[in-house]
Design an enzyme around this catalytic site. Sequence first.
Site, PDB file in Angstrom:
ATOM      1  N   LEU A  77      19.282  58.195  48.235  1.00 47.69           N
ATOM      2  CA  LEU A  77      20.060  58.119  49.225  1.00 47.69           C
ATOM      3  C   LEU A  77      20.598  56.621  49.117  1.00 47.69           C
ATOM      4  CD1 LEU A  77      19.006  60.423  51.978  1.00 47.69           C
ATOM      5  CD2 LEU A  77      20.231  61.018  50.085  1.00 47.69           C
TER       6      LEU A  77
ATOM      7  N   HIS B 225      25.998  58.170  50.735  1.00 47.57           N
ATOM      8  CA  HIS B 225      25.456  59.451  51.252  1.00 47.57           C
ATOM      9  C   HIS B 225      25.362  59.255  52.763  1.00 47.57           C
ATOM     10  CE1 HIS B 225      23.264  59.547  47.266  1.00 47.57           C
ATOM     11  NE2 HIS B 225      23.911  60.667  46.993  1.00 47.57           N
TER      12      HIS B 225
ATOM     13  N   LYS C  26      34.182  59.707  45.782  1.00 46.65           N
ATOM     14  CA  LYS C  26      33.920  59.242  44.420  1.00 46.65           C
ATOM     15  C   LYS C  26      33.910  60.359  43.297  1.00 46.65           C
ATOM     16  CE  LYS C  26      29.677  57.540  42.820  1.00 46.65           C
ATOM     17  NZ  LYS C  26      29.481  58.344  41.752  1.00 46.65           N
TER      18      LYS C  26
ATOM     19  N   SER D 141      26.556  54.405  43.788  1.00 48.93           N
ATOM     20  CA  SER D 141      26.170  55.428  42.997  1.00 48.93           C
ATOM     21  C   SER D 141      24.635  55.283  42.708  1.00 48.93           C
ATOM     22  CB  SER D 141      26.622  55.594  41.923  1.00 48.93           C
ATOM     23  OG  SER D 141      26.237  56.301  40.962  1.00 48.93           O
TER      24      SER D 141
END
Length: 281
Positions: A33, A37, A149, A185
């Site tokens: 995470l 997130h 995204k 990411s």
Amino acid sequence: MKILRRKADLRAVTRSWRSAGETIGVVPTMGALHAGHLSLVEAACARADRVIVTLFVNPRQFNSPEDLAKYPRTEESDAEKLAPFAVDVLYIPEPEEIYPEGFATTVSVAGVSEGLCGAARPGHFDGVATVVTKLLLQSDADFAFFGEKDYQQLQVVRRLAVDLDIPVEIVGCPTVREEDGLAMSSRNQRLGPKGRAAAPAMRAALEEAAHALVGGASAEGALDIARQALTAAGYEQIDYLELRADPGLLPVSTLDGPARLFAAAWMDGVRLIDNLPVAAA
């Protein structure tokens, strides 16, 4: 926050929430995470009475066993990151809870899954659609939160929820970025120092292409300049750089309505993706 690993235990909890008339939000993740997130978790906490975060590294959406092996597993630190939020359950199912012995069903979404990552990663969206369908049903959620995204993934999930009559609202949340513009990411941590410094060129190239399109440039010309910018920045391979209609994701050659620019390219052996909305002037 409870940590549950069996769907029977999860369903026992959600039944009690349903009996109390409470709404349920779910944030499906593969762990590792980051702030992106957590922005989804924050949105879920603001929208639903009860919140479930799922953590499952789904083998069916990886095209490469090597990529699957490299994907970070950080369960303990993930739980720590969720502690400040009003998350009720962290659901970490064992593989057999998702794909029990004899499992033989695949959810496949046509149309929005075609091209882009669907072409570059054959079978990827079948794996995504199958596991998300399972998680939506297991969590009995009213709302499910996904980041923009992965915009093609978001459209795939919206399509399957409608087509399969799953009574859940799919909520898209804005992309969270690093200060230099790189989309957050879990893969970013695999970039070397030089690659990490060069990676934000993807966002810059998309912004330049969007500006050119709004100014009247052809899609072919704008995308060609963006490709040159990515190559000059050190991207080793460009999987795709395209203009697509939004939300249907059909390829377009002129900007005559809502559209998005999509890019996927490799830096330091890591595949990065991004997208940017473009509106006709």
